[in-house]
Design an enzyme around this catalytic site. Structure first.
Site, PDB file in Angstrom:
ATOM      1  N   ARG A 175       6.851   5.049   3.280  1.00 21.35           N
ATOM      2  CA  ARG A 175       6.882   6.048   2.194  1.00 21.35           C
ATOM      3  C   ARG A 175       8.274   6.671   2.049  1.00 21.35           C
ATOM      4  NH1 ARG A 175       3.418   3.219   1.767  1.00 21.35           N
ATOM      5  NH2 ARG A 175       1.179   3.591   1.652  1.00 21.35           N
ATOM      6  N   SER A 226      -3.619  10.188  -1.745  1.00 24.98           N
ATOM      7  CA  SER A 226      -3.643  10.527  -0.324  1.00 24.98           C
ATOM      8  C   SER A 226      -2.709  11.710  -0.082  1.00 24.98           C
ATOM      9  CB  SER A 226      -3.194   9.315   0.494  1.00 24.98           C
ATOM     10  OG  SER A 226      -3.245   9.588   1.865  1.00 24.98           O
ATOM     11  N   GLU A 296       2.269  13.902   1.827  1.00 22.50           N
ATOM     12  CA  GLU A 296       2.812  12.792   1.043  1.00 22.50           C
ATOM     13  C   GLU A 296       3.130  13.262  -0.369  1.00 22.50           C
ATOM     14  OE1 GLU A 296       0.969   8.609  -0.437  1.00 22.50           O
ATOM     15  OE2 GLU A 296       1.066   8.886   1.734  1.00 22.50           O
TER      16      GLU A 296
END
Length: 303
Positions: A175, A226, A296
């Site tokens: 990520r 998420s 995130e």
């Protein structure tokens, strides 16, 4: 602001520039106050010209795609929010694909499948754009952007020029990409190298991945996907569940009862509700497991 508005109206059509626009209308979370300006340029030329105008007029800007990984502030954004969704060109040359930053990943995945190109199956259910996908090295079901990207093009807002980055220059990680360390670089397009495949087989697997996604994730509620990054060696959602937080809520924000890795908007949730809930989750896990989990999703706007 008035100088910027004059220049923006010279660059954009009336329908591409909105004033005092609710950001809740442009976020998958359906949360957010008003932006002073909301713009959707329909070409790279207009896009880069608008970025230049914002910089020269001293107007803060924020670039978004689908805003599927963003939580907008209840107070909105003082400046201009610029959408990439007008940058939607897709060019295919053999097994090479170039996609504009505003192309959504499901659309690109489908287009590749119809051209008998394989490598983008994992994208089929990711509710974001190519720009956002490259920015955060999006991935799912064992695939990620880093596996197929060969280069990207960006506009440097400090130099006023367009440059390219090779795959290795993206510094891809979990990520993560180098774009996260360079706010002056605004992604315009990305190039991918795919392989030939059977379109029927690709389509069948994509349909199965979408079925599994709908079965396991709370797609019926607004969210930013998420909420937390995977913690090394652990499934973060499992930890949240084991700490008894599944279903826990603050105002209209709730830890999904279907998948504890998602914070959802059950109705009327505010950004403050979401942030308070996120802090509660972090504090509980730190207290019970001694580990720090990381968000995130990104927060944008006034605190």
């Amino acid at each position: 602001m008035s100088d910027f508005l004059v220049r923006a109206r010279q660059i954009l059509s009336d329908s591409s520039l909105l004033l005092n626009e609710p950001l809740s209308l442009h976020s998958s979370f359906r949360i957010g106050g008003e932006a002073d300006y909301f713009a959707k340029p329909e070409s790279e030329e207009a896009f880069t010209a608008l970025l230049s105008a914002a910089g020269e007029c001293g107007v803060p800007y924020c670039v978004i795609g689908c805003a599927s990984n963003i939580l907008f502030s209840d107070k909105g954004f003082r400046g201009v929010v610029i959408s990439t969704l007008g940058l939607k060109n897709i060019d295919i040359n053999g097994n090479l694909v170039r996609a504009g930053a505003g192309v959504t990943m499901p659309v690109l995945s489908s287009r590749a499948q119809k051209n008998s190109l394989d490598g983008m199956r994992f994208m089929c259910g990711i509710p974001g754009t190519v720009g956002g996908g490259v920015f955060m090295n999006a991935g799912a079901y064992g695939g990620e952007i880093a596996c197929i990207l060969t280069s990207s093009r960006y506009y440097d807002t400090e130099k006023g020029e367009i440059f390219s980055l090779s795959a290795s220059e993206h510094d891809f990680g979990y990520r993560h990409s180098s774009y996260m360390e360079h706010n002056e670089r605004v992604l315009l397009s990305a190039d991918f190298s795919l392989t030939l495949g059977n379109p029927d087989e690709i389509k069948a697997e994509c349909e199965e991945l979408l079925r599994r996604r709908a079965e396991k994730q709370p797609l019926e509620f607004p969210s930013a996907g998420s909420t937390f990054k995977r913690y090394p060696g652990f499934f973060t959602a499992q930890i949240i569940d084991e700490c008894g937080l599944k279903g826990f809520s603050v105002g209209g924000a709730q830890v999904s009862e279907k998948h504890a890795g998602f914070v959802i908007n059950r109705g009327g949730a505010t950004a403050e509700d979401v942030l308070t809930l996120v802090d509660k989750i972090k504090e509980t896990i730190k207290k019970e497991r001694g580990i720090d989990i990381e968000c995130e999703m990104r927060f944008v706007g006034e605190t």
